[in-house]
Scaffold this motif. Structure first.
Motif, PDB file in Angstrom:
ATOM      1  N   LEU A 197       0.833  -1.197   0.000  1.00 53.72           N
ATOM      2  CA  LEU A 197       0.000   0.000   0.000  1.00 53.72           C
ATOM      3  C   LEU A 197       0.873   1.254   0.000  1.00 53.72           C
ATOM      4  N   ILE A 198       0.363   2.333  -0.551  1.00 55.16           N
ATOM      5  CA  ILE A 198       1.066   3.610  -0.511  1.00 55.16           C
ATOM      6  C   ILE A 198       1.155   4.065   0.947  1.00 55.16           C
ATOM      7  N   HIS A 199       2.312   4.623   1.322  1.00 54.02           N
ATOM      8  CA  HIS A 199       2.499   5.065   2.708  1.00 54.02           C
ATOM      9  C   HIS A 199       1.412   6.054   3.121  1.00 54.02           C
ATOM     10  N   SER A 200       0.899   5.875   4.338  1.00 55.71           N
ATOM     11  CA  SER A 200      -0.126   6.774   4.864  1.00 55.71           C
ATOM     12  C   SER A 200       0.360   7.586   6.062  1.00 55.71           C
ATOM     13  N   ASP A 201       1.623   7.324   6.476  1.00 52.11           N
ATOM     14  CA  ASP A 201       2.174   8.072   7.602  1.00 52.11           C
ATOM     15  C   ASP A 201       3.688   8.206   7.434  1.00 52.11           C
ATOM     16  N   ALA A 202       4.303   8.994   8.296  1.00 55.77           N
ATOM     17  CA  ALA A 202       5.744   9.229   8.218  1.00 55.77           C
ATOM     18  C   ALA A 202       6.457   8.391   9.272  1.00 55.77           C
ATOM     19  N   GLN A 203       7.251   7.418   8.819  1.00 57.09           N
ATOM     20  CA  GLN A 203       8.064   6.629   9.741  1.00 57.09           C
ATOM     21  C   GLN A 203       9.274   6.090   9.004  1.00 57.09           C
ATOM     22  N   ARG A 204      10.323   5.829   9.755  1.00 58.61           N
ATOM     23  CA  ARG A 204      11.573   5.377   9.145  1.00 58.61           C
ATOM     24  C   ARG A 204      11.454   3.926   8.695  1.00 58.61           C
ATOM     25  N   ASP A 205      11.913   3.653   7.482  1.00 61.21           N
ATOM     26  CA  ASP A 205      11.933   2.292   6.961  1.00 61.21           C
ATOM     27  C   ASP A 205      12.908   1.443   7.780  1.00 61.21           C
ATOM     28  N   PRO A 206      12.587   0.168   8.034  1.00 66.15           N
ATOM     29  CA  PRO A 206      13.478  -0.687   8.825  1.00 66.15           C
ATOM     30  C   PRO A 206      14.899  -0.786   8.270  1.00 66.15           C
ATOM     31  N   LEU A 207      15.044  -0.805   6.941  1.00 67.89           N
ATOM     32  CA  LEU A 207      16.396  -0.891   6.370  1.00 67.89           C
ATOM     33  C   LEU A 207      17.160   0.412   6.544  1.00 67.89           C
ATOM     34  N   VAL A 208      16.457   1.538   6.552  1.00 69.78           N
ATOM     35  CA  VAL A 208      17.115   2.807   6.850  1.00 69.78           C
ATOM     36  C   VAL A 208      17.614   2.789   8.292  1.00 69.78           C
ATOM     37  N   GLU A 209      16.804   2.258   9.181  1.00 67.33           N
ATOM     38  CA  GLU A 209      17.216   2.133  10.581  1.00 67.33           C
ATOM     39  C   GLU A 209      18.443   1.229  10.706  1.00 67.33           C
ATOM     40  N   ASP A 210      18.455   0.128   9.955  1.00 69.63           N
ATOM     41  CA  ASP A 210      19.620  -0.768   9.972  1.00 69.63           C
ATOM     42  C   ASP A 210      20.875  -0.049   9.484  1.00 69.63           C
ATOM     43  N   ALA A 211      20.715   0.836   8.513  1.00 67.46           N
ATOM     44  CA  ALA A 211      21.867   1.590   7.997  1.00 67.46           C
ATOM     45  C   ALA A 211      22.464   2.489   9.073  1.00 67.46           C
ATOM     46  N   TYR A 212      21.630   2.960   9.983  1.00 68.41           N
ATOM     47  CA  TYR A 212      22.121   3.761  11.103  1.00 68.41           C
ATOM     48  C   TYR A 212      22.734   2.885  12.200  1.00 68.41           C
ATOM     49  N   GLU A 213      22.212   1.685  12.366  1.00 70.57           N
ATOM     50  CA  GLU A 213      22.597   0.858  13.508  1.00 70.57           C
ATOM     51  C   GLU A 213      23.810  -0.040  13.243  1.00 70.57           C
ATOM     52  N   LEU A 214      23.913  -0.601  12.048  1.00 67.84           N
ATOM     53  CA  LEU A 214      24.979  -1.564  11.766  1.00 67.84           C
ATOM     54  C   LEU A 214      26.333  -0.896  11.603  1.00 67.84           C
ATOM     55  N   GLU A 215      27.381  -1.577  12.052  1.00 74.07           N
ATOM     56  CA  GLU A 215      28.741  -1.125  11.812  1.00 74.07           C
ATOM     57  C   GLU A 215      29.186  -1.574  10.424  1.00 74.07           C
ATOM     58  N   PRO A 216      30.108  -0.838   9.780  1.00 70.41           N
ATOM     59  CA  PRO A 216      30.627  -1.279   8.481  1.00 70.41           C
ATOM     60  C   PRO A 216      31.277  -2.655   8.587  1.00 70.41           C
ATOM     61  N   GLU A 217      31.181  -3.418   7.483  1.00 67.17           N
ATOM     62  CA  GLU A 217      31.839  -4.716   7.366  1.00 67.17           C
ATOM     63  C   GLU A 217      31.427  -5.675   8.479  1.00 67.17           C
ATOM     64  N   THR A 218      30.129  -5.729   8.750  1.00 69.87           N
ATOM     65  CA  THR A 218      29.609  -6.643   9.760  1.00 69.87           C
ATOM     66  C   THR A 218      29.414  -8.022   9.142  1.00 69.87           C
ATOM     67  N   PRO A 219      30.161  -9.026   9.589  1.00 70.74           N
ATOM     68  CA  PRO A 219      30.000 -10.380   9.023  1.00 70.74           C
ATOM     69  C   PRO A 219      28.833 -11.107   9.671  1.00 70.74           C
ATOM     70  N   ASN A 220      28.289 -12.088   8.965  1.00 70.37           N
ATOM     71  CA  ASN A 220      27.278 -12.927   9.583  1.00 70.37           C
ATOM     72  C   ASN A 220      27.805 -14.327   9.877  1.00 70.37           C
ATOM     73  N   GLY A 221      29.089 -14.549   9.576  1.00 77.03           N
ATOM     74  CA  GLY A 221      29.732 -15.810   9.902  1.00 77.03           C
ATOM     75  C   GLY A 221      29.405 -16.947   8.976  1.00 77.03           C
ATOM     76  N   LYS A 222      28.773 -16.640   7.812  1.00 74.62           N
ATOM     77  CA  LYS A 222      28.395 -17.705   6.874  1.00 74.62           C
ATOM     78  C   LYS A 222      29.158 -17.575   5.566  1.00 74.62           C
TER      79      LYS A 222
END
Length: 283
Positions: free
Chosen positions: A258-283
């Motif tokens: 659906l087209i956005h009906s409110d203003a909120q940060r996308d989860p992947l944008v939040e991840d871009a703020y939270e994750l450190e560069p070069e974070t491995p997942n061990g796989k």
């Protein structure tokens, strides 16, 4: 007689790893690099491993380089060369956007045209595009890179239909979030923007990083080798395989979104703020 393969962007990363693995399997490898300065180091490394790899200079955006390389007689073209420009769609400067497409799209396709016609005339040959999962889905701050890979997907699909009657094989390889440094450097390209472009940006890129944990890189070159040798016969080849289900889910999700009906940060944008560069997942 062993098959001859030309690999673009073979100075580093997937291209280099694939060149060495195919040489060990007996393929005649022409490894092309963007800068002359890269030739000697690659030749020396190959010699130290007892491998015969022909190294040539190829900037795929250079007309003369493409004309020179087109003179080689090959069986397989592996389109691997590419760059990644990061930045939000509203911020990325025109000159960086154009460079993204000059390399990943125009340079790649103009080189492909030269070999595709040769392959069609002789009724044999194979063209492999190193695309990306970003050619199928799109993350925030990677719109330019993702758009260039979506374009490659379209060209590959068209070629697959157009060259079918000429017995020319087409395949794509779609690496996911792989820990080579490529993804993380994409989130640092803003440092090379003009100061006025940095100052006018909507987002603070010093606070952002690639929004995914990343996989070990060897599995990508292994899949590329399997596609080249036809151990893997599928047209589209995601690496690693485990991202396939989520990628398909993301592709289908758009149909019901659906087209956005409110203003909120996308989860992947939040991840871009939270994750450190070069974070491995061990796989």
């Amino acid at each position: 007689m062993s098959k001859k393969i030309l690999i673009t962007g073979a100075g580093t990363g997937f291209g280099k790893a694939t060149a060495f693995k195919l040489a060990k399997l007996g393929y005649q490898v022409i490894a092309t690099v963007e800068a002359v300065a890269q030739i000697y180091a690659l030749e020396q490394e190959a010699q130290q491993q007892g491998l015969s790899i022909q190294v040539e200079k190829l900037d795929i955006t250079d007309d003369l380089d493409r004309e020179f390389i087109a003179n080689f007689d090959i069986d397989i073209l592996l389109n691997n060369a590419g760059i990644s420009e990061g930045g939000a769609v509203v911020d990325i400067p025109e000159y960086r956007l154009r460079e993204q497409f000059e390399v990943n799209v125009f340079g790649t396709i103009l080189l492909t045209q030269k070999f595709a016609k040769k392959f069609a005339k002789r009724q044999s040959g194979k063209i492999i595009f190193i695309s990306s999962v970003a050619g199928l889905t799109t993350d925030p701050f990677t719109g330019a890179y993702s758009a260039s890979k979506h374009a490659i997907e379209a060209f590959a699909e068209a070629l697959n239909k157009e060259l079918h009657e000429y017995n020319v094989k087409i395949a794509t390889v779609n690496p996911g979030p792989i820990l080579t440094g490529f993804n993380d450097r994409m989130f640092e390209t803003w440092k090379h923007w003009y100061p006025e472009d940095q100052a006018d940006a909507l987002f603070d890129y010093s606070q952002l990083s690639f929004p995914h944990q990343q996989y070990e890189p060897d599995q990508v070159s292994d899949i590329i080798v399997d596609v080249v040798t036809e151990q893997q016969k599928t047209y589209r080849n995601l690496a690693p395989k485990e991202i396939e289900a989520d990628t398909k889910k993301q592709m289908h999700e758009k149909w019901d979104r659906l087209i956005h009906s409110d203003a909120q940060r996308d989860p992947l944008v939040e991840d871009a703020y939270e994750l450190e560069p070069e974070t491995p997942n061990g796989k």
